[in-house]
Design a protein around this motif. Structure first.
Motif, PDB file in Angstrom:
ATOM      1  N   ILE A  72      -5.122   0.150 -11.229  1.00  0.00           N
ATOM      2  CA  ILE A  72      -5.391   0.324  -9.796  1.00  0.00           C
ATOM      3  C   ILE A  72      -4.111   0.141  -8.982  1.00  0.00           C
ATOM      4  N   TYR A  73      -3.238  -0.750  -9.413  1.00  0.00           N
ATOM      5  CA  TYR A  73      -2.109  -1.208  -8.604  1.00  0.00           C
ATOM      6  C   TYR A  73      -0.763  -0.577  -8.961  1.00  0.00           C
ATOM      7  N   LEU A  74      -0.683   0.141 -10.064  1.00  0.00           N
ATOM      8  CA  LEU A  74       0.615   0.609 -10.562  1.00  0.00           C
ATOM      9  C   LEU A  74       1.350   1.554  -9.613  1.00  0.00           C
ATOM     10  N   LYS A  75       0.634   2.329  -8.816  1.00  0.00           N
ATOM     11  CA  LYS A  75       1.292   3.268  -7.897  1.00  0.00           C
ATOM     12  C   LYS A  75       1.442   2.697  -6.488  1.00  0.00           C
ATOM     13  N   ALA A  76       1.112   1.434  -6.328  1.00  0.00           N
ATOM     14  CA  ALA A  76       1.178   0.813  -5.002  1.00  0.00           C
ATOM     15  C   ALA A  76       2.616   0.687  -4.525  1.00  0.00           C
ATOM     16  N   ARG A  77       2.789   0.795  -3.204  1.00  0.00           N
ATOM     17  CA  ARG A  77       4.072   0.528  -2.551  1.00  0.00           C
ATOM     18  C   ARG A  77       4.060  -0.852  -1.919  1.00  0.00           C
ATOM     19  N   ALA A  78       2.832  -1.377  -1.667  1.00  0.00           N
ATOM     20  CA  ALA A  78       2.675  -2.724  -1.112  1.00  0.00           C
ATOM     21  C   ALA A  78       1.230  -3.158  -1.297  1.00  0.00           C
ATOM     22  N   ILE A  79       1.058  -4.479  -1.318  1.00  0.00           N
ATOM     23  CA  ILE A  79      -0.264  -5.097  -1.380  1.00  0.00           C
ATOM     24  C   ILE A  79      -0.354  -6.054  -0.200  1.00  0.00           C
ATOM     25  N   TYR A  80      -1.527  -6.112   0.424  1.00  0.00           N
ATOM     26  CA  TYR A  80      -1.721  -7.097   1.486  1.00  0.00           C
ATOM     27  C   TYR A  80      -3.111  -7.693   1.394  1.00  0.00           C
ATOM     28  N   SER A  81      -3.248  -8.861   2.016  1.00  0.00           N
ATOM     29  CA  SER A  81      -4.539  -9.532   2.038  1.00  0.00           C
ATOM     30  C   SER A  81      -4.638 -10.359   3.312  1.00  0.00           C
ATOM     31  N   ILE A  82      -5.829 -10.388   3.870  1.00  0.00           N
ATOM     32  CA  ILE A  82      -6.076 -11.121   5.109  1.00  0.00           C
ATOM     33  C   ILE A  82      -6.974 -12.314   4.805  1.00  0.00           C
ATOM     34  N   ARG A  83      -6.438 -13.479   5.048  1.00  0.00           N
ATOM     35  CA  ARG A  83      -7.138 -14.754   4.894  1.00  0.00           C
ATOM     36  C   ARG A  83      -7.716 -15.010   3.499  1.00  0.00           C
ATOM     37  N   PRO A  84      -6.935 -14.751   2.456  1.00  0.00           N
ATOM     38  CA  PRO A  84      -7.427 -15.134   1.124  1.00  0.00           C
ATOM     39  C   PRO A  84      -7.317 -16.651   0.962  1.00  0.00           C
ATOM     40  N   ASN A  85      -8.130 -17.219   0.089  1.00  0.00           N
ATOM     41  CA  ASN A  85      -7.987 -18.658  -0.138  1.00  0.00           C
ATOM     42  C   ASN A  85      -6.730 -18.910  -0.982  1.00  0.00           C
ATOM     43  N   PRO A  86      -6.229 -20.147  -1.002  1.00  0.00           N
ATOM     44  CA  PRO A  86      -4.960 -20.427  -1.702  1.00  0.00           C
ATOM     45  C   PRO A  86      -4.947 -20.034  -3.177  1.00  0.00           C
TER      46      PRO A  86
END
Length: 132
Positions: A72-86
């Motif tokens: 799923i992630y191999l062609k990504a240019r960036a990953i982001y997440s909003i308010r994930p737990n630690p």
């Protein structure tokens, strides 16, 4: 949170794939990135959240960042997440390192992200960034 989309627009080339992990039912940032011309995919462990995104014309996958499907992630240019737990933050950092892409996290107030991430303030929001 739309400022996060603006930050990503400024930092990431407008080609390739941007992935939001842990999207839940909040799609504003993903939609804004699509408006900017990015190819956006959302990921969540909750199948209903992914179905909701797909209904809103945002492609999505059910995945567990603690045991991610790297395809799923191999062609990504960036990953982001909003308010994930630690705990999820650490898994996201591990994932970003594996696929060698920048990671942007907007934490919940008081949460402490991994020490390797750099804090920036962009238009009033705190964003932790890791870049390969």
């Amino acid at each position: 949170m739309e400022a996060l989309a603006e930050l990503i627009k400024r930092k990431v080339p407008n080609e390739g794939l941007i992935i939001e992990v842990g999207v839940g039912f909040y799609l504003k940032v993903a939609k804004k990135l699509k408006e900017y011309g990015f190819n956006v995919v959302v990921v969540d462990i909750n199948q209903e959240a992914v179905k909701n995104a797909i209904k809103e014309r945002i492609p999505g996958f059910v995945d567990d960042v603690f045991n991610p499907n790297l395809k799923i992630y191999l062609k990504a240019r960036a990953i982001y997440s909003i308010r994930p737990n630690p705990e999820i933050m650490m898994a996201l950092l591990t994932l970003a390192k594996k696929v060698k892409v920048p990671l942007y996290i907007v934490p919940l107030s008081g949460d402490v992200p991994p020490r390797e991430m750099k804090l920036i303030n962009y238009k009033g929001i705190s964003v932790y960034v890791w870049e390969p």
